[in-house]
Motif scaffolding. Sequence first.
Motif, PDB file in Angstrom:
ATOM      1  N   ASP A  10      19.526 -19.887  29.614  1.00 46.42           N
ATOM      2  CA  ASP A  10      18.863 -19.825  30.846  1.00 46.42           C
ATOM      3  C   ASP A  10      17.613 -19.605  30.907  1.00 46.42           C
ATOM      4  O   ASP A  10      16.521 -20.751  30.762  1.00 46.42           O
ATOM      5  CB  ASP A  10      19.308 -19.877  32.243  1.00 46.42           C
ATOM      6  N   VAL A  34      21.039 -25.000  25.168  1.00 43.50           N
ATOM      7  CA  VAL A  34      21.104 -25.751  26.399  1.00 43.50           C
ATOM      8  C   VAL A  34      21.018 -24.782  27.063  1.00 43.50           C
ATOM      9  O   VAL A  34      20.385 -23.953  26.643  1.00 43.50           O
ATOM     10  CB  VAL A  34      22.509 -26.402  26.446  1.00 43.50           C
ATOM     11  N   SER A  36      22.703 -24.721  30.861  1.00 40.88           N
ATOM     12  CA  SER A  36      23.462 -24.490  32.426  1.00 40.88           C
ATOM     13  C   SER A  36      24.491 -24.920  31.614  1.00 40.88           C
ATOM     14  O   SER A  36      24.580 -25.273  30.704  1.00 40.88           O
ATOM     15  CB  SER A  36      22.943 -26.115  32.892  1.00 40.88           C
ATOM     16  N   GLU A  39      24.462 -28.492  30.476  1.00 43.76           N
ATOM     17  CA  GLU A  39      24.243 -29.120  29.534  1.00 43.76           C
ATOM     18  C   GLU A  39      25.044 -28.800  28.482  1.00 43.76           C
ATOM     19  O   GLU A  39      25.291 -29.561  27.406  1.00 43.76           O
ATOM     20  CB  GLU A  39      22.722 -28.584  29.768  1.00 43.76           C
ATOM     21  N   ARG A  42      28.434 -31.242  28.771  1.00 48.28           N
ATOM     22  CA  ARG A  42      27.945 -32.354  27.917  1.00 48.28           C
ATOM     23  C   ARG A  42      27.570 -32.362  25.887  1.00 48.28           C
ATOM     24  O   ARG A  42      27.519 -33.446  25.666  1.00 48.28           O
ATOM     25  CB  ARG A  42      26.610 -33.256  28.712  1.00 48.28           C
ATOM     26  N   HIS A  43      26.947 -31.735  26.173  1.00 47.76           N
ATOM     27  CA  HIS A  43      26.704 -31.154  24.344  1.00 47.76           C
ATOM     28  C   HIS A  43      27.533 -31.202  23.482  1.00 47.76           C
ATOM     29  O   HIS A  43      28.478 -31.585  22.512  1.00 47.76           O
ATOM     30  CB  HIS A  43      25.517 -30.302  24.216  1.00 47.76           C
TER      31      HIS A  43
END
Length: 226
Positions: A10, A34, A36, A39, A42-43
Amino acid sequence: MTVRVLVVEDEEHAARAHAEYVDRVPGFALAGVVRSAGEAARHLKSDPAVDLLLLDLHLPDGHGLGLLQKLRSAGVLCDVIAVTSARDVDVVRAAVAQGVVLYLLKPFTFSMFRDKLDQYAAYRAELAATTGDVAQTEVDRMLGTLRSRGSSAPLPKGMSRETLDQVVAALRSTDRGLSASEVAATVGSSRVTARRYLEHLADAGSVDRTPRYGGSGRPEVEYRWK
C-alpha cells in the motif's frame, strides 16, 4: 520459465521500489502492482497466471493473511513471500501455517531481496526437475532450497545487520539524497562508520552515489535509495 510476480503493497514508495527490484532479478517479471487486498483479489481473478505474491501484511482494507486465507479458499494457489515490517512471532507462525514460503523483513537491501527471489527460483527449479512419486531425500532437497542460504548474504567483517538496517531505513525515509554526515546523525554513528555502510550499499547496487555541489571545497557525496 519466467516467474510472474504481483506486488501487494500500500505504501507508494515501497511499492515502486519492490516493482523495480523485481525487474532487476533475472527470471522474474512484474505482473502488476496493487495497493490493497481488494485490488489483489480482483487482479488475481482476472490474471490467474500470477506465480508469486510479494505480500505486505498491513494493508488498508485488511490484514495480508486474511487476504491469503480468502485466496486459498477460492482455490488460488500462487506462492507467497511476505514482505513486511511485522516482527511478532505469532504473525510469523500464522504466515507459515498459511503457506507463506519465505518471510522478508523491512527494511532490506536489494541484495537481501534478490537472495529471497533466488531461493524461490531454486525451489521452483527443483520442483520442475522432479516428476512422479518422490523419495524423502527429494522432498528434503526441494524444501531445503528455501532455507539453506540463510536470510541474506554475509556482511563484510566489522559490519552489523542492525546498523545496516538503520542506514537503509534512513535512506528509505526520504526521497532526497543523504550525505554520510546526515545518515550518521540519524542513526547515531560516526561519519566514517555511516560512509562505510553507504559505500557497501552503493557497491551492492542498492543506492546511487551523486556529488552534491554548494559551498566551498570539494563536493560532498550524497546517497539516494534506488
